[in-house]
Design an enzyme around this catalytic site. Structure first.
Site, PDB file in Angstrom:
ATOM      1  N   LYS A  78       0.863  -1.174   0.000  1.00 20.13           N
ATOM      2  CA  LYS A  78       0.000   0.000   0.000  1.00 20.13           C
ATOM      3  C   LYS A  78       0.905   1.231   0.000  1.00 20.13           C
ATOM      4  O   LYS A  78       1.945   1.229   0.677  1.00 20.13           O
ATOM      5  CB  LYS A  78      -0.879  -0.027   1.255  1.00 20.13           C
ATOM      6  CG  LYS A  78      -1.925   1.080   1.316  1.00 20.13           C
ATOM      7  CD  LYS A  78      -2.806   0.924   2.565  1.00 20.13           C
ATOM      8  CE  LYS A  78      -3.956   1.907   2.581  1.00 20.13           C
ATOM      9  NZ  LYS A  78      -4.864   1.718   3.729  1.00 20.13           N
ATOM     10  N   SER A 153      -9.844   1.568   2.518  1.00 22.86           N
ATOM     11  CA  SER A 153      -8.980   2.412   1.729  1.00 22.86           C
ATOM     12  C   SER A 153      -7.883   1.653   0.983  1.00 22.86           C
ATOM     13  O   SER A 153      -7.323   2.183   0.024  1.00 22.86           O
ATOM     14  CB  SER A 153      -8.303   3.456   2.630  1.00 22.86           C
ATOM     15  OG  SER A 153      -7.465   2.813   3.589  1.00 22.86           O
ATOM     16  N   SER A 177     -10.216  -0.805   6.621  1.00 22.73           N
ATOM     17  CA  SER A 177      -9.578  -0.667   5.308  1.00 22.73           C
ATOM     18  C   SER A 177      -8.859  -1.887   4.763  1.00 22.73           C
ATOM     19  O   SER A 177      -8.429  -1.875   3.609  1.00 22.73           O
ATOM     20  CB  SER A 177      -8.611   0.503   5.314  1.00 22.73           C
ATOM     21  OG  SER A 177      -9.333   1.695   5.201  1.00 22.73           O
TER      22      SER A 177
HETATM   23  N1  GLN Z   1     -13.340   3.944   6.025  1.00 24.89           N
HETATM   24  C1  GLN Z   1     -12.773   4.319   7.288  1.00 24.89           C
HETATM   25  C2  GLN Z   1     -12.404   5.777   7.285  1.00 24.89           C
HETATM   26  O1  GLN Z   1     -12.484   6.383   6.261  1.00 24.89           O
HETATM   27  C3  GLN Z   1     -11.607   3.451   7.626  1.00 24.89           C
HETATM   28  C4  GLN Z   1     -10.366   3.815   6.932  1.00 24.89           C
HETATM   29  C5  GLN Z   1      -9.220   2.904   7.249  1.00 24.89           C
HETATM   30  O2  GLN Z   1      -9.390   1.859   7.851  1.00 24.89           O
HETATM   31  N2  GLN Z   1      -8.029   3.355   6.905  1.00 24.89           N
HETATM   32  O3  GLN Z   1     -12.029   6.301   8.283  1.00 24.89           O
END
Ligand code: GLN
Length: 470
Positions: A78, A153, A177
């Site tokens: 990532k 994400s 994510s």
């Molecule tokens: N969708 C969640 C957020 O936007 C989790 C994001 C993540 O786990 N990095 O905060």
């Protein structure tokens, strides 16, 4: 099967038996990347030259009968993981041309284990999002149906694995994510216990929630990857000195006698009926295999999203303060809308007069949410729940409705607030799109989660499907 779609285990066997070389394996990944990356938008940066050198080196070691856990295995990272000499952007234009002078601890560990780093995968900018659409470099498409999001994400990481561009990938999970994109792409996603894997060198989102984990094709691969990355790190004080046992050691013990909890708050209205049916099938399967299914309650679940969206932006506003355009990166107006929204929200809840009303209260509710899980784990060994209330949605469907987007994490974020581990495993397809379930356990119970996940996987074999039938 095309080489790049092999599991780590299969690839290691083939390498050892000299059926193919690490360079062959890497070339197979690059073939898929060249064919589809422009369209799917999976990688922001490719490290083809470095990867080829690493693969050649691996082939030499293999020829000398050396063995390392990931020797010659192509892995994607990532783009939140700092890589020495390789551009790292967090998918934000703020870091468009940032080249880190060091490797994150996880990257170092992967390299020391012989892994070949293919490139840096797209994600929501700063990991803010559930769909991948907040990337400043455009969204990643879901290869199972390109009109749909692959989940975020860690969008590019998940797609790199399901599309056969890498055999495994790293991700981060602050509120879902890893688990969400794993569920949306037919991959296995592990969000380990908070602190199990070092966060050193990973661009921080919300430091008390960030967990570092992986995407793989199989549960066994997930266990063997965590064997490499887990453990105490002197450079991250939140990694405790808990021993790393072989995560694959219990894989084939079955589920007989295990107590599996089903939390009623995760099967509420709003959960897609078809997802509910698939999870119920999985529950029946475990029951048939000798597990005891127990109804449980996690009563504070309904407060989790509100709590998460106070604590997380508070920490985001603090972490993003360092990108002031003076030390490195571009100026602050370069931040995208979602980052700006979170900086503002966080700054607000941490201000004098609002701190007690919001932040402090949220921290108290966080403790209650954690206690819900502690209480549950006095009665059951593990919990099974949906990952997301809905199936993947169409690109563009929720981009103008942040609240709707935030609600997609309703079943994922409580796990980060409690700091416990969660494993997302594929449980089938609905209207051509993949769906997963999450298996949850007490702190440091990753081996148990792998055992439960493995038992499902070897009896259903969803992992053998890839979007191209390769
Ligand atoms: N969708 C969640 C957020 O936007 C989790 C994001 C993540 O786990 N990095 O905060």
């Amino acid at each position: 099967m095309k080489l790049s779609h092999l599991s780590i285990k299969q690839a290691k066997k083939g390498l050892k038996e000299k059926q193919f070389s690490s360079v062959d394996l890497l070339n197979s990944c690059f073939e898929e990347i060249k064919k589809r990356n422009t369209n799917l938008n999976v990688f922001l940066t490719l490290s083809e030259k470095e990867a080829t050198e690493q693969a050649k080196k691996a082939d030499k070691l293999i020829a000398n009968r050396q063995d390392l856990p990931l020797l010659g295995i192509p892995i994607a990272l990532k783009d939140l993981f700092s890589t020495k000499g390789i551009r790292t952007t967090a998918a934000s234009k703020v870091l468009d041309d940032y080249i880190p002078p060091y490797d994150a601890t996880v990257v170092k560990k992967l390299k020391n284990a012989g892994a070949v780093i293919v490139g840096k995968a797209n994600c929501d900018a700063w990991a803010h999002g559930s769909s991948g659409e907040n990337s400043d470099f455009g969204p990643t498409k879901n290869p199972w149906n390109e009109a749909y999001i692959p989940g975020g994400s860690s969008s590019g990481s998940a797609v790199s694995v399901t599309a056969g561009m890498a055999l495994a990938a790293t991700g981060t999970d602050t509120g879902g994510s890893i688990r969400l994109p794993a569920s949306f792409t037919n991959t296995v996603g592990i969000k380990p216990t908070y602190g199990r894997v070092s966060r050193y060198g990973i661009i921080a989102m919300a430091s008390s929630l960030d967990s570092i984990g992986h995407f793989t094709k199989t549960v066994e691969d997930s266990a063997s990857l965590l064997n490499v990355t887990a453990g105490k790190d002197e450079l991250d004080a939140t990694t405790p000195p808990v021993e790393v046992l072989d995560y694959a050691k219990d894989l084939n013990k079955g589920v007989k006698g295990l107590k599996i909890g089903i939390p009623k708050e995760y099967f509420i209205e709003g959960l897609d009926k078809k997802i509910k049916e698939e999870i119920e099938k999985a529950i029946k399967f475990y029951e048939k295999e000798g597990a005891q299914i127990i109804d449980i309650s996690l009563p504070n679940t309904e407060y989790a999203i509100a709590t998460y969206y106070i604590i997380q932006p508070a920490e985001v506003s603090s972490n993003l303060a360092r990108y002031d355009g003076i030390r490195f990166g571009n100026a602050r107006e370069t931040f995208g809308d979602e980052a700006k929204r979170r900086i503002m929200l966080g700054t607000f809840t941490l201000s004098v007069g609002y701190y007690d009303a919001y932040y402090k209260k949220a921290m108290r509710v966080r403790t209650l949410i954690k206690q819900d899980f502690d209480n549950a784990f006095e009665k059951v060994d593990a919990i099974i729940a949906p990952v997301s209330p809905t199936m993947p949605w169409k690109l563009g469907e929720k981009v103008n409705d942040p609240l709707k987007m935030y609600l997609s994490d309703v079943f994922a974020a409580p796990i980060n607030l409690a700091g416990i581990p969660g494993l997302s495993v594929p449980i089938g397809f609905i209207d051509g799109l993949p769906v997963g379930m999450q298996i949850l356990g007490p702190h440091f119970s990753e081996s148990l989660l792998f055992r439960i996940g493995q038992h499902y996987e070897i009896n259903h074999n969803w992992h053998e499907r890839n979007p191209y039938g390769l």
